[in-house]
Write a protein that holds these residues in place. Structure first.
Motif, PDB file in Angstrom:
ATOM      1  N   GLN A  49       0.811  -1.219   0.000  1.00  0.00           N
ATOM      2  CA  GLN A  49       0.000   0.000   0.000  1.00  0.00           C
ATOM      3  C   GLN A  49       0.846   1.272   0.000  1.00  0.00           C
ATOM      4  N   VAL A  50       1.744   1.368  -0.945  1.00  0.00           N
ATOM      5  CA  VAL A  50       2.628   2.523  -1.121  1.00  0.00           C
ATOM      6  C   VAL A  50       1.881   3.554  -1.961  1.00  0.00           C
ATOM      7  N   THR A  51       1.837   4.797  -1.512  1.00  0.00           N
ATOM      8  CA  THR A  51       1.175   5.823  -2.313  1.00  0.00           C
ATOM      9  C   THR A  51       2.061   6.193  -3.503  1.00  0.00           C
ATOM     10  N   GLU A  52       1.416   6.734  -4.526  1.00  0.00           N
ATOM     11  CA  GLU A  52       2.165   7.156  -5.709  1.00  0.00           C
ATOM     12  C   GLU A  52       3.216   8.198  -5.358  1.00  0.00           C
ATOM     13  N   GLU A  53       2.881   9.135  -4.496  1.00  0.00           N
ATOM     14  CA  GLU A  53       3.842  10.170  -4.099  1.00  0.00           C
ATOM     15  C   GLU A  53       5.032   9.564  -3.365  1.00  0.00           C
ATOM     16  N   LEU A 113       6.108   6.507  -3.646  1.00  0.00           N
ATOM     17  CA  LEU A 113       6.865   5.763  -4.656  1.00  0.00           C
ATOM     18  C   LEU A 113       7.740   6.711  -5.472  1.00  0.00           C
ATOM     19  N   ARG A 114       7.180   7.831  -5.887  1.00  0.00           N
ATOM     20  CA  ARG A 114       7.923   8.811  -6.693  1.00  0.00           C
ATOM     21  C   ARG A 114       9.140   9.331  -5.937  1.00  0.00           C
ATOM     22  N   VAL A 115       8.939   9.677  -4.683  1.00  0.00           N
ATOM     23  CA  VAL A 115      10.001  10.282  -3.885  1.00  0.00           C
ATOM     24  C   VAL A 115      11.046   9.259  -3.446  1.00  0.00           C
ATOM     25  N   HIS A 116      10.607   8.079  -3.022  1.00  0.00           N
ATOM     26  CA  HIS A 116      11.515   7.140  -2.358  1.00  0.00           C
ATOM     27  C   HIS A 116      11.966   5.935  -3.188  1.00  0.00           C
ATOM     28  N   SER A 117      11.436   5.754  -4.395  1.00  0.00           N
ATOM     29  CA  SER A 117      11.863   4.578  -5.163  1.00  0.00           C
ATOM     30  C   SER A 117      13.366   4.578  -5.458  1.00  0.00           C
ATOM     31  N   PRO A 118      14.006   5.725  -5.712  1.00  0.00           N
ATOM     32  CA  PRO A 118      15.468   5.643  -5.897  1.00  0.00           C
ATOM     33  C   PRO A 118      16.191   5.109  -4.655  1.00  0.00           C
ATOM     34  N   LYS A 119      15.703   5.477  -3.472  1.00  0.00           N
ATOM     35  CA  LYS A 119      16.340   5.031  -2.233  1.00  0.00           C
ATOM     36  C   LYS A 119      16.066   3.558  -1.956  1.00  0.00           C
ATOM     37  N   LEU A 126      14.609   1.240  -4.164  1.00  0.00           N
ATOM     38  CA  LEU A 126      14.678   0.328  -5.308  1.00  0.00           C
ATOM     39  C   LEU A 126      15.875   0.597  -6.218  1.00  0.00           C
ATOM     40  N   GLY A 127      16.613   1.674  -5.941  1.00  0.00           N
ATOM     41  CA  GLY A 127      17.808   1.972  -6.721  1.00  0.00           C
ATOM     42  C   GLY A 127      17.558   2.767  -7.989  1.00  0.00           C
ATOM     43  N   ARG A 128      16.299   3.086  -8.261  1.00  0.00           N
ATOM     44  CA  ARG A 128      15.957   3.857  -9.459  1.00  0.00           C
ATOM     45  C   ARG A 128      14.504   4.315  -9.355  1.00  0.00           C
ATOM     46  N   LYS A 129      14.142   5.276 -10.209  1.00  0.00           N
ATOM     47  CA  LYS A 129      12.741   5.701 -10.286  1.00  0.00           C
ATOM     48  C   LYS A 129      11.915   4.569 -10.878  1.00  0.00           C
ATOM     49  N   VAL A 130      10.755   4.325 -10.276  1.00  0.00           N
ATOM     50  CA  VAL A 130       9.855   3.274 -10.729  1.00  0.00           C
ATOM     51  C   VAL A 130       8.472   3.894 -10.920  1.00  0.00           C
ATOM     52  N   THR A 131       7.824   3.569 -12.009  1.00  0.00           N
ATOM     53  CA  THR A 131       6.472   4.082 -12.253  1.00  0.00           C
ATOM     54  C   THR A 131       5.452   3.285 -11.440  1.00  0.00           C
ATOM     55  N   PRO A 132       4.305   3.898 -11.167  1.00  0.00           N
ATOM     56  CA  PRO A 132       3.251   3.150 -10.465  1.00  0.00           C
ATOM     57  C   PRO A 132       2.851   1.874 -11.214  1.00  0.00           C
ATOM     58  N   GLU A 133       2.768   1.954 -12.532  1.00  0.00           N
ATOM     59  CA  GLU A 133       2.375   0.788 -13.321  1.00  0.00           C
ATOM     60  C   GLU A 133       3.400  -0.341 -13.194  1.00  0.00           C
ATOM     61  N   GLU A 134       4.669   0.036 -13.248  1.00  0.00           N
ATOM     62  CA  GLU A 134       5.730  -0.960 -13.100  1.00  0.00           C
ATOM     63  C   GLU A 134       5.687  -1.587 -11.707  1.00  0.00           C
ATOM     64  N   PHE A 135       5.465  -0.759 -10.698  1.00  0.00           N
ATOM     65  CA  PHE A 135       5.437  -1.232  -9.315  1.00  0.00           C
ATOM     66  C   PHE A 135       4.303  -2.224  -9.088  1.00  0.00           C
ATOM     67  N   LYS A 161      11.541  -4.831   1.874  1.00  0.00           N
ATOM     68  CA  LYS A 161      12.778  -5.341   2.478  1.00  0.00           C
ATOM     69  C   LYS A 161      13.798  -4.213   2.656  1.00  0.00           C
ATOM     70  N   ASN A 162      14.029  -3.446   1.609  1.00  0.00           N
ATOM     71  CA  ASN A 162      15.013  -2.368   1.696  1.00  0.00           C
ATOM     72  C   ASN A 162      14.568  -1.255   2.639  1.00  0.00           C
ATOM     73  N   ARG A 163      13.283  -0.965   2.658  1.00  0.00           N
ATOM     74  CA  ARG A 163      12.751   0.039   3.592  1.00  0.00           C
ATOM     75  C   ARG A 163      12.982  -0.418   5.034  1.00  0.00           C
ATOM     76  N   ALA A 164      12.692  -1.684   5.310  1.00  0.00           N
ATOM     77  CA  ALA A 164      12.881  -2.208   6.667  1.00  0.00           C
ATOM     78  C   ALA A 164      14.352  -2.152   7.077  1.00  0.00           C
ATOM     79  N   ILE A 165      15.250  -2.504   6.178  1.00  0.00           N
ATOM     80  CA  ILE A 165      16.686  -2.459   6.482  1.00  0.00           C
ATOM     81  C   ILE A 165      17.118  -1.039   6.825  1.00  0.00           C
TER      82      ILE A 165
END
Length: 85
Positions: A11-15, A17-23, A25-34, A46-50
């Motif tokens: 349940q990640v919001t689009e905002e 995802l936009r702001v934190h996907s580089p941190k 997931l290592g790159r920007k990810v679109t909502p559709e891709e996610f 997993k990475n957020r928890a770490i």
């Protein structure tokens, strides 16, 4: 689907995802891709928890954040992370 809808099993919001996907997931990810990739969704969590464990949050605090989106105003002035350096 409306802007701001929560995405995927975590349940990640689009905002968020936009702001934190580089941190997380290592790159920007679109909502559709996610939403089309269970692997990306699990990698996000997993990475957020770490990162949160490294910042000093307990597993219980991280679980609470997963259900509420924050630790609550009484512990943190920001949505989350503001009380940890």
């Amino acid at each position: 689907k409306k802007l701001g809808d929560a995405l995927g099993k975590w349940q990640v919001t689009e905002e968020t995802l936009r702001v934190h996907s580089p941190k997380y997931l290592g790159r920007k990810v679109t909502p559709e891709e996610f939403i089309s990739s269970p692997e990306l969704q699990d990698k996000w969590q997993k990475n957020r928890a770490i990162i949160l464990l490294d910042k000093g949050y307990s597993p219980d605090e991280i679980i609470k954040m997963n259900f509420t989106g924050s630790l609550g105003a009484k512990k943190s002035g920001d949505k989350y992370l503001s009380n940890k350096k």
